[in-house]
Write a protein that holds these residues in place. Structure first.
Motif, PDB file in Angstrom:
ATOM      1  N   GLN A  39      24.327   9.679  86.302  1.00 20.75           N
ATOM      2  CA  GLN A  39      25.797   9.093  86.927  1.00 20.75           C
ATOM      3  C   GLN A  39      25.955   9.638  88.541  1.00 20.75           C
ATOM      4  N   ILE A  92      29.835   4.076  91.330  1.00 18.19           N
ATOM      5  CA  ILE A  92      30.970   3.383  91.066  1.00 18.19           C
ATOM      6  C   ILE A  92      30.260   2.045  90.911  1.00 18.19           C
ATOM      7  N   ASP A  93      30.745   1.414  89.574  1.00 21.35           N
ATOM      8  CA  ASP A  93      30.233   0.193  89.091  1.00 21.35           C
ATOM      9  C   ASP A  93      28.696  -0.385  89.320  1.00 21.35           C
ATOM     10  N   TYR A  94      27.844   0.518  89.259  1.00 14.38           N
ATOM     11  CA  TYR A  94      26.587   0.376  89.146  1.00 14.38           C
ATOM     12  C   TYR A  94      26.075   0.208  90.811  1.00 14.38           C
ATOM     13  N   TYR A 107      40.352   0.650  92.476  1.00 12.45           N
ATOM     14  CA  TYR A 107      40.380   2.043  92.102  1.00 12.45           C
ATOM     15  C   TYR A 107      41.500   2.663  93.211  1.00 12.45           C
ATOM     16  N   TYR A 112      44.276   5.176  88.324  1.00 13.95           N
ATOM     17  CA  TYR A 112      43.363   6.125  88.594  1.00 13.95           C
ATOM     18  C   TYR A 112      43.448   7.286  89.388  1.00 13.95           C
ATOM     19  N   ILE A 134      37.151   8.398  88.750  1.00 15.73           N
ATOM     20  CA  ILE A 134      36.507   7.487  88.493  1.00 15.73           C
ATOM     21  C   ILE A 134      35.073   7.862  88.041  1.00 15.73           C
ATOM     22  N   ASN A 135      34.726   7.029  87.005  1.00 18.17           N
ATOM     23  CA  ASN A 135      33.394   7.097  86.261  1.00 18.17           C
ATOM     24  C   ASN A 135      33.184   8.785  86.039  1.00 18.17           C
ATOM     25  N   ASN A 137      34.250  11.467  87.495  1.00 19.85           N
ATOM     26  CA  ASN A 137      34.118  12.198  88.628  1.00 19.85           C
ATOM     27  C   ASN A 137      35.523  12.271  89.171  1.00 19.85           C
TER      28      ASN A 137
END
Length: 160
Positions: A39, A92-94, A107, A112, A134-135, A137
């Protein structure tokens, strides 16, 4: 009527044995050894990371191109050196983002936003910035456009 009973009995035995087969295989395998997907890439102060040495463990190298490589452990000669949680790359989002990039608009929403940054071992946000989660992190972003100022690994929350 007898053929139908034999057919149902055979089907029941077949499906029952398949479920036992999966259970037996799982008992022999132990735990799942699949590594989590990469990630984040943590910032490494060591510039010699591109040159593997003899002390690098074989588990940190990947030859098949599928298994993600883990960063080599830093020098253990200084045991009192605190770990670094700084991030240079954030997924973030691939999509890969770096410091200075702008996060997607969604975001910037309050859901968030981190308000209790002290409890998560984060530094105080600068003026006109806030922490966002976010994700897994923590990312310090500007209030107006969402420009990334700083990134911290989510592991900082568990720091002792």
């Amino acid at each position: 009527m007898r053929r139908i009973q034999i057919t149902f009995l055979s089907a029941g035995l077949l499906f029952g044995s398949l479920s036992l087969l999966n259970t037996a295989q799982a008992a022999n395998e132990g735990t799942d050894t699949v590594p989590p997907p990469p990630q984040i890439q943590q910032a490494e102060p060591d510039t010699n990371a591109a040159q593997p040495d003899a002390s690098t463990s074989p588990s940190s190298q990947s030859n098949d191109g599928i298994t993600p490589t883990t960063p080599a452990q830093s020098d253990t000669s200084a045991p009192n050196t605190p770990p670094t949680y700084d991030l240079t790359t954030i997924i973030i989002d691939y999509k890969e983002y770096k410091i200075g990039d702008t996060v997607p608009q969604q975001y910037l929403d309050k859901t968030y936003t981190i308000t209790e940054w002290q409890k998560r071992n984060l530094p105080a946000p600068q003026e006109n910035t806030h922490w966002a989660y976010i994700n897994a992190n923590y990312i310090l972003i500007t209030n107006d456009v969402g420009k990334i100022v700083m990134g911290k690994s989510g592991d900082i929350f568990f720091r002792g």
